[in-house]
Design an enzyme around this catalytic site. Structure first.
Site, PDB file in Angstrom:
ATOM      1  N   ASP A  97      17.981   8.937  97.967  1.00  0.00           N
ATOM      2  CA  ASP A  97      17.420  10.260  97.664  1.00  0.00           C
ATOM      3  C   ASP A  97      15.928  10.083  97.452  1.00  0.00           C
ATOM      4  O   ASP A  97      15.498   9.416  96.508  1.00  0.00           O
ATOM      5  CB  ASP A  97      18.085  10.839  96.416  1.00  0.00           C
ATOM      6  CG  ASP A  97      17.766  12.306  96.193  1.00  0.00           C
ATOM      7  OD1 ASP A  97      16.706  12.775  96.668  1.00  0.00           O
ATOM      8  OD2 ASP A  97      18.572  12.993  95.531  1.00  0.00           O
TER       9      ASP A  97
ATOM     10  N   ARG B 233      13.707  12.489  96.898  1.00  0.00           N
ATOM     11  CA  ARG B 233      13.070  13.640  96.276  1.00  0.00           C
ATOM     12  C   ARG B 233      12.373  13.291  94.959  1.00  0.00           C
ATOM     13  O   ARG B 233      12.892  12.536  94.146  1.00  0.00           O
ATOM     14  CB  ARG B 233      14.097  14.750  96.042  1.00  0.00           C
ATOM     15  CG  ARG B 233      14.575  15.399  97.312  1.00  0.00           C
ATOM     16  CD  ARG B 233      15.704  16.378  97.058  1.00  0.00           C
ATOM     17  NE  ARG B 233      16.916  15.709  96.568  1.00  0.00           N
ATOM     18  CZ  ARG B 233      18.045  16.341  96.309  1.00  0.00           C
ATOM     19  NH1 ARG B 233      18.120  17.661  96.485  1.00  0.00           N
ATOM     20  NH2 ARG B 233      19.104  15.669  95.887  1.00  0.00           N
TER      21      ARG B 233
END
Length: 212
Positions: A142, A144
């Protein structure tokens, strides 16, 4: 994960934007853009419910907030490979009822971009799960970073939230940036004919709080 942006963001523009909710009706909203976001992205916030009249200043009480990462395939094209589109619809309806903000973050494919996400889909069709596919392409599971979300909330004079999410990483990153998450409010589980494996991977590898 960032400990919080040093740059102060400000509201650039706020305009009326009535939006449809899943029952087909329309609710009032205001769309807000920002200057000074640390990654230079065109992220936006949607003020709903009692926040429509307070586009740049926090209203009374703790707002319900959703950090929603852009998903062209799910949000726009109606893909059943993920649960993004139904989660977006749910968030707009629930925030309109409770009062708060939907932050629409331009972080396609958990931060790897649209074309790379399509490449990850191809790897998933070969047997990898959604996280393994990102890693196989050379990315983190991930990618983000929610520093821009912290900036946007600060620009809206929000330092406490009820966070509409099943993802504890969002709560952790907001807290690290100085935004207090008073309550983590779960979203419903949107199971389709095609996303069972995707949801299972979010539960086991992404540590999302899902009741499957």
């Amino acid at each position: 994960m960032s400990s919080g942006p040093a740059v102060v963001a400000t509201v650039r523009r706020a305009v009326s934007l009535p939006v449809r909710v899943p029952d087909g009706s329309s609710v009032p909203a205001r769309l807000l853009t920002f200057d000074g976001l640390v990654d230079g992205g065109e992220h936006v916030a949607l003020a709903l419910g009692d926040r429509v009249g307070h586009p740049a200043v926090g209203a009374a009480g703790v707002p319900l907030v959703r950090l929603h990462s852009e998903c062209l395939t799910g949000d726009v094209l109606g893909s059943e490979r993920c649960d993004c589109g139904p989660q977006l619809d749910e968030a707009v309806a629930r925030i309109a009822a409770s009062g708060g903000y939907l932050l629409y973050l331009r972080q396609e494919g958990r931060g790897i971009g649209l074309y790379n996400k399509v490449d990850a889909y191809a790897l998933q069709e070969a047997g990898l799960d959604t996280y393994e596919a990102n890693v196989a392409l050379g990315f983190d599971e991930d990618e983000r970073d929610y520093s821009v979300a912290v900036q946007m909330l600060r620009a809206l004079d929000v330092d406490r939230v009820h966070l509409l999410s099943n993802n504890p990483d969002k709560a952790a990153q907001l807290a690290a940036g100085g935004v207090r998450v008073e309550r983590l409010v779960p979203t419903r589980v949107h199971l389709s004919r095609a996303n069972g494996g995707y949801l299972a991977a979010k539960l086991t590898r992404g540590r999302h709080r899902l009741l499957l």
